[in-house]
Write an enzyme that holds these catalytic residues in place. Structure first.
Site, short mmCIF file in Angstrom:
data_model
loop_
_atom_site.label_atom_id
_atom_site.label_comp_id
_atom_site.label_asym_id
_atom_site.label_seq_id
_atom_site.Cartn_x
_atom_site.Cartn_y
_atom_site.Cartn_z
N HIS A 356 0.79 -1.23 0.00
CA HIS A 356 0.00 0.00 0.00
C HIS A 356 0.81 1.27 0.00
CE1 HIS A 356 -4.21 -1.35 0.52
NE2 HIS A 356 -3.64 -2.43 1.03
N LYS A 544 -9.02 13.95 3.96
CA LYS A 544 -8.15 12.77 3.99
C LYS A 544 -7.28 12.89 5.24
CE LYS A 544 -6.60 14.00 -0.14
NZ LYS A 544 -6.51 12.76 -0.88
N ARG A 545 -6.54 11.81 5.59
CA ARG A 545 -5.64 11.93 6.73
C ARG A 545 -4.69 13.09 6.53
NH1 ARG A 545 -5.73 7.86 10.77
NH2 ARG A 545 -4.04 9.12 11.64
N LYS A 550 0.58 14.52 1.62
CA LYS A 550 -0.70 14.87 1.01
C LYS A 550 -0.83 16.38 0.78
CE LYS A 550 -3.21 10.85 2.93
NZ LYS A 550 -3.95 10.22 1.82
N THR A 652 -8.38 6.72 -2.71
CA THR A 652 -9.72 6.23 -3.05
C THR A 652 -10.73 7.36 -2.87
OG1 THR A 652 -9.91 5.37 -0.79
CG2 THR A 652 -9.37 3.79 -2.54
N LYS A 656 -14.34 8.62 -5.03
CA LYS A 656 -15.66 8.97 -4.48
C LYS A 656 -16.08 10.35 -4.98
CE LYS A 656 -14.05 6.63 -0.28
NZ LYS A 656 -13.41 6.93 1.03
C1 PLP Z 1 -12.10 7.26 1.40
C2 PLP Z 1 -11.71 7.61 2.77
C3 PLP Z 1 -10.35 7.83 3.09
C4 PLP Z 1 -9.26 7.77 2.05
O1 PLP Z 1 -9.09 9.06 1.47
P1 PLP Z 1 -7.84 9.41 0.55
O2 PLP Z 1 -8.17 10.76 0.01
O3 PLP Z 1 -7.79 8.37 -0.53
O4 PLP Z 1 -6.64 9.42 1.41
C5 PLP Z 1 -10.02 8.16 4.39
N1 PLP Z 1 -10.97 8.28 5.35
C6 PLP Z 1 -12.28 8.08 5.08
C7 PLP Z 1 -13.27 8.26 6.18
C8 PLP Z 1 -12.69 7.74 3.79
O5 PLP Z 1 -14.00 7.55 3.55
#
Ligand code: PLP
Length: 812
Positions: A356, A544-545, A550, A652, A656
Site C-alpha cells: 500500500h 483525507k488523513r 498529502k 480512493t 468517491k
Molecule cells: C475514502 C476515505 C479515506 C481515504 O481518502 P484518501 O483521500 O484516498 O486518502 C479516508 N478516510 C475516510 C473516512 C474515507 O472515507
C-alpha cells in the site's frame, strides 16, 4: 426484497420490549435504531446461514481477507439500501411518526481503521457479497476504534471512541468458535519414533480469541458473507487464589493484560510504530484466523492438506498480517507433521500480498529481541525461511553481497515484514498503475528482478452502493432515470450517460442536485462550525488523513495567497470559494498536528475579516469519518488530490469525488492518473511535477528551495506570515516554516516540493475559477466525470483479484 410492514412493526416492538422494556412511543432514537437493526437481521438470518452452508461444499474455494483494519462506518442504513428496503422502512417509520434520519444518526460509526487502507477493506467486502463471491474478512474487534477528534482553540484533541459502549446489534458473539493463541514461553524439541524432531511450545502465555460475526449484505443477492472480528480475553478470567487473598487488583491484572490486545486501534496511518502490543495484535488475529480457516478446511478434507491452496486463498492487506506466513508454516510443520518443502509449497501457493505504500518509514520491521521473546517458534521459522532464501539468492547472484544484504529478511537486528511477504506469497500487487510501476522499477526492483511473475497491479476501487446510491440518492435517482438501474451492480453502465452530456436540461438537473447537496452541507456546517457559507461559491474540498506528503500545506499557502490578494485590492474580482478541510492527525505526528492548528488559524483569520470573508471562507470539519464523508463527497465541486507525485499509492477519496461529479484538481499521482485518463484531461485541472521529474531531481540533488524564494517575492511574503505575528505568536509556526525553508531534523528543506509546485498550483486554481464562471461548461465537465467513473468501482477491482489472484468463482 420486500418487507411485510405489519410483521416488521411487530418485530421492532418485540425487540424494544425484550432489550429495553420500552414501548414504541417511549423508545429513544438509539433504542429504535437497535430494534430496527435486530428486526432486519432476523429477517435475513436464513440467507446468512445458507451462505455459510453453501461454502462447506468441497469444490468451493474461498478467499480470506486478512486486515488489521476495516473502516466500516454505519451498518443500518447501508444494509437497508443494499436490501432495497430503505424507502419502505422510511415510510413505515413515517406512518408511526418517527424520523428515520434522527434514528440513523444515533448509530456510531464502526471506525476500526485509520483511512484509505481500512476503507478499502470495507468496500471490498461489499463487492464480494454483491458479486456472490465466497469470502470471509478477518480482523480485530477493537473496543476503541479511531479516536474522536475534537478541535479546541484550533488544536486537535483526541477522545476515546467507545463505539461498543451500548451493545452492537449487527455483531453476533460466537464463543463456540473461540481459539487459544499462545505467546512467549519456551520451545522443546522431541525426537519421535521415526527420528523426526517435533517442536512444542511450553510455558506459554495464553490468550483466548473470541469471534464476533457481522453480516456483509450484498446488493440484489441472497449472498451474505461474514466479517469475523476477534476479541481478546484471558482464558482463566481472574486468578481465584489471589482473589481470595484479597489481592483484587492483582487478580484482574492478568485478565486486563490479555484484554489489552484488542483494546485499541493504533491511530497511526503509516509511519513507524515498533510497539510490542502492536505485534501482539497482529499475531493474535492472524493465529486465530488461521486456526479458523484450517478448522473449516478440515470439515471438508480431514487431514489431507494436499488441496489446501485449491480451496483456500489468503490475501494479506499490507504487511500487518504477514506473520500469517510463518504461522501457517508452524501449523503445517509442528501440528500436521509436514516436511518443510511440502509446507512451503502449500504456503506460497496460498498467500498473496498487497503493498500500500512506498514511504520508507511505513515499511514495517521488528527488532529481533522483541519478536523472539514474544514469538520464539515463529522467529525460528523466519530464520529458516531467511536461511533458505539467502541460499537461493546466492545461487543466482554469487558474490553480490550488497544485494544479499539488501534482500535479507533478517538484517541489522531487524525482521523486514515486506520481504517476508514477498518471499512467502505467489502474488505481490500494487494498488494503482503508477504505484505498481514504481514498485517494479524502484522500490522493489531487486524483488521484481528475482520474481517478475509475482508482480501485478490491482487499481483500487470504491463501492458505488455506499458512495453514490446511499450517500447521494438524488443523483442516483437521476442516473437511474436516464439509463436504468443496472449501474448499481455494474458501474461500467455509467458510460451510457455520455450521450446526454450535451443535453442542457440534464446538465441543469445535475447542477440542481449538486446545489441541494451543498445546501445540506451548509446546514451541517452552520450547526457544527457556526459558519455561514455561500452555496453559490465553489466548494473546494480536501478530506483525507493529515500527512505532509498529502500537502494540505500547499492548499493553505494558496488560501493565504488569495487572502493577500483581496487585502491588497478589496475590489478584485473573484469567484467565491469555500475551502473545506477534514483530517485527523496521528496523535504522535507533531508536524501534522501543527498543520491542523494552522488550518484553523487561517480559517479564523479569513472568516473574521469582513473584507475577505465575502469572497473566501475556510471550514475545518471536526472528526472526519465515514458518516460525515457521506455528506461531503456529494456536495463537492473540487476534489483536492495534491500529493507529491509518486507518494500517494492510489487514493480512493479521489474516486468517491469523481462519482459524485466533483472535478479533480491534482497532481499526476496514484489513481489520479487513471481518473484523468478516463475522464479526459480537459475535465480536470492537473498541475505540478510528475513522479519522473521528482525522481530525477532527487537523484541529481538539484532542488534548491531558496532559489525559488529568491525569485518569488510574493511566495516569500506568504511564508513570512507564518513567522511575522499574523497568527499571534511568532514561534508557533516556526517549525513548519523551517521545514520548508531550511529543513528540520536532518532532512533537506521542502522534501515534499510544496514551494516547487506552488506556482503551478496557483495557476491550476485560477483555471478552475475561470471554468466555474461558465456554469454550463462546468456542469458538462462534472457530468463527464460521473459518466467516466465506471472503472473505479471496487466490483471491477474485486473481479480482478478473484480471477487473477484467488481463482474463486461466484457461487451461482
Ligand atoms: C475514502 C476515505 C479515506 C481515504 O481518502 P484518501 O483521500 O484516498 O486518502 C479516508 N478516510 C475516510 C473516512 C474515507 O472515507
Amino acid at each position: 426484497m420486500t418487507i411485510d410492514k405489519e410483521k416488521f412493526i411487530q418485530e421492532v416492538k418485540r425487540s424494544l420490549s425484550q432489550s429495553f422494556d420500552k414501548e414504541l412511543s417511549e423508545a429513544s432514537n438509539y433504542q429504535l435504531y437497535f430494534a430496527i437493526s435486530k428486526a432486519v437481521l432476523g429477517s435475513i438470518w436464513h440467507h446468512w446461514e445458507n451462505t455459510r452452508e453453501a461454502y462447506k461444499t468441497k469444490d468451493i474455494k474461498e478467499a480470506y481477507y486478512l486486515s488489521a483494519e476495516f473502516l466500516m462506518g454505519r451498518a443500518m442504513s447501508n444494509n437497508l439500501v443494499n436490501l432495497g428496503i430503505e424507502n419502505e422502512i422510511k415510510e413505515v417509520l413515517d406512518s408511526l411518526g418517527l424520523d428515520y434520519n434522527l434514528i440513523e444518526d444515533t448509530e456510531p460509526d464502526a471506525g476500526l481503521g485509520n483511512g484509505g487502507l481500512g476503507r478499502l477493506a470495507a468496500c471490498f467486502l461489499d463487492s464480494l457479497s454483491t458479486l456472490d463471491l465466497p469470502a470471509t474478512g478477518y480482523g480485530i474487534r477493537y473496543k476503541y476504534g479511531m479516536f474522536k477528534q475534537i478541535i479546541q482553540d484550533g488544536y486537535q484533541i483526541e477522545k476515546p471512541d467507545a463505539w461498543l459502549e451500548h451493545d452492537n446489534p449487527w455483531s453476533i458473539k460466537r464463543p463456540d468458535y473461540s481459539v487459544t493463541v499462545k505467546f512467549g514461553g519456551d520451545i522443546v524439541a522431541e525426537r519421535d519414533e521415526e527420528g523426526r524432531i517435533n517442536y512444542k511450545r511450553v510455558n506459554t502465555e495464553d490468550v483466548l480469541a473470541i469471534p464476533y460475526d457481522m453480516p456483509i449484505i450484498g446488493y440484489g443477492t441472497d449472498t451474505i458473507n461474514n466479517l469475523r472480528l476477534w476479541e481478546a480475553q484471558s482464558p482463566d478470567g481472574f486468578d481465584l487464589q489471589l482473589f481470595n487473598n484479597e489481592q483484587y487488583l492483582k487478580a484482574v491484572e492478568k485478565a486486563n493484560s490479555a484484554e489489552d490486545i484488542s483494546r485499541v486501534l493504533y491511530p497511526n496511518d503509516m509511519g513507524p510504530l515498533g510497539k510490542t502490543l502492536r505485534l501482539k495484535q497482529q499475531y493474535f488475529f492472524v493465529s486465530a484466523s488461521l486456526h479458523d480457516i484450517i478448522r473449516k478446511y478440515k470439515v471438508k478434507m480431514g487431514d489431507d492438506f494436499s488441496r489446501f491452496p485449491e480451496l483456500v486463498a489468503i490475501q494479506l492487506n499490507d504487511t500487518h498480517p504477514v506473520v500469517a506466513i510463518p504461522e501457517l508454516m508452524r501449523i503445517l510443520l509442528d501440528n500436521e507433521g509436514m516436511s518443510w518443502t511440502e509446507a512451503w509449497g502449500l504456503t506460497t501457493k496460498t498467500f498473496a500480498y498487497t503493498n500500500h505504500t512506498i514511504l520508507a518509514e511505513a515499511l514495517e520491521k521488528w527488532p529481533i529481541d522483541i519478536f523472539q521473546n514474544l514469538l520464539p517458534r515463529i522467529y525460528q521459522i523466519i530464520e529458516e525461511i531467511n536461511r533458505r532464501f539467502l541460499e537461493f539468492v546466492r545461487g543466482i547472484y554469487p558474490g553480490d553481497w550488497e544485494k544479499q544484504s539488501r534482500m535479507a529478511i533478517i538484517h541489522n537486528g531487524m525482521i523486514k515484514m515486506a520481504w517476508l511477504a514477498i518471499t512467502g506469497s505467489h502474488s505481490v500487487n500494487g494498488v494503482a498503475a503508477l504505484h505498481t510501476e514504481i514498485l517494479k522499477h524502484e522500490a522493489l526492483k531487486d524483488w521484481y528482478d528475482l520474481f517478475p511473475e509475482k508482480f501485478n497491479n490491482k487499481t483500487n476501487g470504491v463501492t458505488q452502493r455506499r458512495w453514490l446510491l446511499k450517500s447521494n440518492p438524488e443523483l442516483a435517482d437521476f442516473i437511474t432515470s436516464k439509463i436504468g438501474n443496472k449501474w448499481i451492480a455494474d458501474l461500467s453502465e455509467l458510460e451510457k450517460l455520455k450521450k446526454f452530456a450535451d443535453n442542457k436540461t440534464d446538465l441543469k438537473k445535475i447542477e440542481k442536485i449538486k446545489n441541494n447537496n451543498k445546501e445540506a452541507l451548509a446546514k451541517y456546517i452552520k450547526e457544527h462550525n457556526g459558519i455561514e457559507v455561500n452555496t453559490d461559491s465553489i466548494f473546494d474540498v480536501q478530506i483525507k488523513r493529515l500527512h505532509e506528503y498529502k500537502r494540505q500545506l500547499l492548499n493553505i499557502l494558496h488560501i493565504l495567497y488569495l487572502y493577500r490578494k483581496i487585502k491588497e485590492d478589496p475590489s478584485v474580482e473573484m469567484v467565491p470559494r469555500t475551502f473545506i478541510f477534514g483530517a485527523k492527525a496521528a496523535s504522535g505526528y507533531r508536524m501534522a498536528k501543527q498543520i491542523i492548528k494552522l488550518i484553523n488559524d487561517v480559517a479564523d483569520l479569513v472568516n473574521n475579516d469582513s473584507i475577505v470573508s465575502g469572497k473566501i471562507k475556510v471550514v475545518f470539519i471536526e472528526n472526519y469519518r465515514v458518516s460525515v464523508a457521506e455528506k461531503l463527497f456529494p456536495a463537492s465541486d473540487i476534489s483536492e488530490q495534491i500529493s507529491t507525485a509518486g507518494k500517494e499509492a492510489s487514493g480512493t477519496g479521489n474516486m468517491k469525488f469523481m462519482m459524485n461529479g466533483a472535478l479533480t484538481l491534482g497532481t499526476l499521482d496514484g489513481a489520479n492518473i487513471e481518473i484523468v485518463e478516463e475522464a479526459g484531461e480537459e475535465n480536470a485541472f492537473i498541475f505540478g511535477l510528475t513522479s519522473e521529474e521528482i525522481s530525477r531531481i532527487r537523484t541529481e540533488h538539484s532542488y534548491r528551495p531558496h532559489e525559488i524564494l529568491a525569485a518569488d517575492n510574493e511566495l516569500k511574503m506568504i511564508l513570512n506570515m507564518l513567522i511575522d505575528g499574523t497568527f499571534g505568536s511568532y514561534d508557533i509556526y516556526r517549525e513548519i516554516y523551517d521545514s520548508l525553508v531550511y529543513g528540520i531534523e536532518g532532512n533537506k528543506p521542502d522534501t515534499y516540493f510544496v514551494l516547487k509546485d506552488f506556482r503551478s498550483y496557483v495557476e491550476a486554481q485560477a483555471r478552475a475559477s475561470e471554468a466555474y464562471k461558465d456554469r454550463d461548461k462546468w456542469n458538462r465537465m462534472a457530468f463527464m466525470n460521473i459518466a467516466s467513473s465506471g472503472k473505479f468501482s471496487s466490483d471491477r477491482t474485486i473481479k480482478e483479484y478473484a480471477s487473477e489472484i484467488w481463482d474463486i468463482k461466484p457461487r451461482k
